[in-house]
Design a protein around this motif. Structure first.
Motif, PDB file in Angstrom:
ATOM      1  N   ASN A 162       0.818  -1.218   0.000  1.00 46.83           N
ATOM      2  CA  ASN A 162       0.000   0.000   0.000  1.00 46.83           C
ATOM      3  C   ASN A 162       0.850   1.265   0.000  1.00 46.83           C
ATOM      4  N   ILE A 163       2.018   1.207   0.626  1.00 44.66           N
ATOM      5  CA  ILE A 163       2.918   2.364   0.613  1.00 44.66           C
ATOM      6  C   ILE A 163       3.389   2.608  -0.819  1.00 44.66           C
ATOM      7  N   LYS A 164       3.765   1.516  -1.497  1.00 42.90           N
ATOM      8  CA  LYS A 164       4.224   1.619  -2.879  1.00 42.90           C
ATOM      9  C   LYS A 164       3.117   2.188  -3.774  1.00 42.90           C
ATOM     10  N   THR A 165       1.911   1.691  -3.586  1.00 45.13           N
ATOM     11  CA  THR A 165       0.748   2.173  -4.344  1.00 45.13           C
ATOM     12  C   THR A 165       0.518   3.663  -4.069  1.00 45.13           C
ATOM     13  N   ALA A 166       0.636   4.048  -2.808  1.00 45.34           N
ATOM     14  CA  ALA A 166       0.391   5.438  -2.409  1.00 45.34           C
ATOM     15  C   ALA A 166       1.389   6.391  -3.069  1.00 45.34           C
TER      16      ALA A 166
END
Length: 159
Positions: free
Chosen positions: A95-99
């Protein structure tokens, strides 16, 4: 005098948390803490969190994206600071990467240079070059900008 804590039924707590999550994006950690503060038992907490997930009130990916966009645009944070804050909120690496994909690279670079130049103008009265360089570097690093960018910018200042 004994202070009485208000007690909530599962239905009442669920309704309150729906409003809490509808108001702004929340992460699981915030919601769990809010329920603990309401003195809910662990089974009730799990039940309510499952309900919020199923009804899409709670969505960690959506939270992370909104968080990254918001902190970058309003507070002008760099990716390192955003990553650190998301990890603190126990957001998954995926999710951090997506964000971080929410931040356009061109806008990111432009914001860095604007921020550095603005800070440099604020430091104009500083006579000591070493102090000025340190203050600029500290400011940008604290905001979570990549160290190699920061040191290149500081070097640029001395030339």
């Amino acid at each position: 005098m004994q202070y009485q804590h208000k007690t909530y039924s599962v239905t009442e707590a669920q309704a309150r948390l729906e409003n809490y999550c509808a108001y702004q994006e929340r992460c699981h950690k915030e919601v769990r803490q809010k329920l603990r503060d309401m003195n809910m038992i662990p089974d009730a907490i799990d039940l309510i969190i499952n309900h919020l997930l199923q009804e899409n009130y709670l969505n960690e990916t959506r939270f992370a994206q909104a968080f990254a966009r918001g902190k970058f645009r309003t507070k002008k944070w760099g990716k390192n600071r955003i990553i650190r804050e998301l990890k603190f909120r126990e957001i998954s690496a995926y999710n951090i990467k997506t964000a971080l994909k929410e931040i356009p690279e061109s806008e990111y670079t432009a914001t860095f240079h604007e921020l550095a130049d603005k800070r440099l103008k604020q430091l104009a009265s500083e006579e000591n070059l070493q102090k000025k360089k340190k203050k600029l570097a500290d400011y940008l690093l604290y905001r979570g900008w990549e160290s190699h960018w920061v040191y290149d910018k500081v070097r640029e200042l001395t030339n």
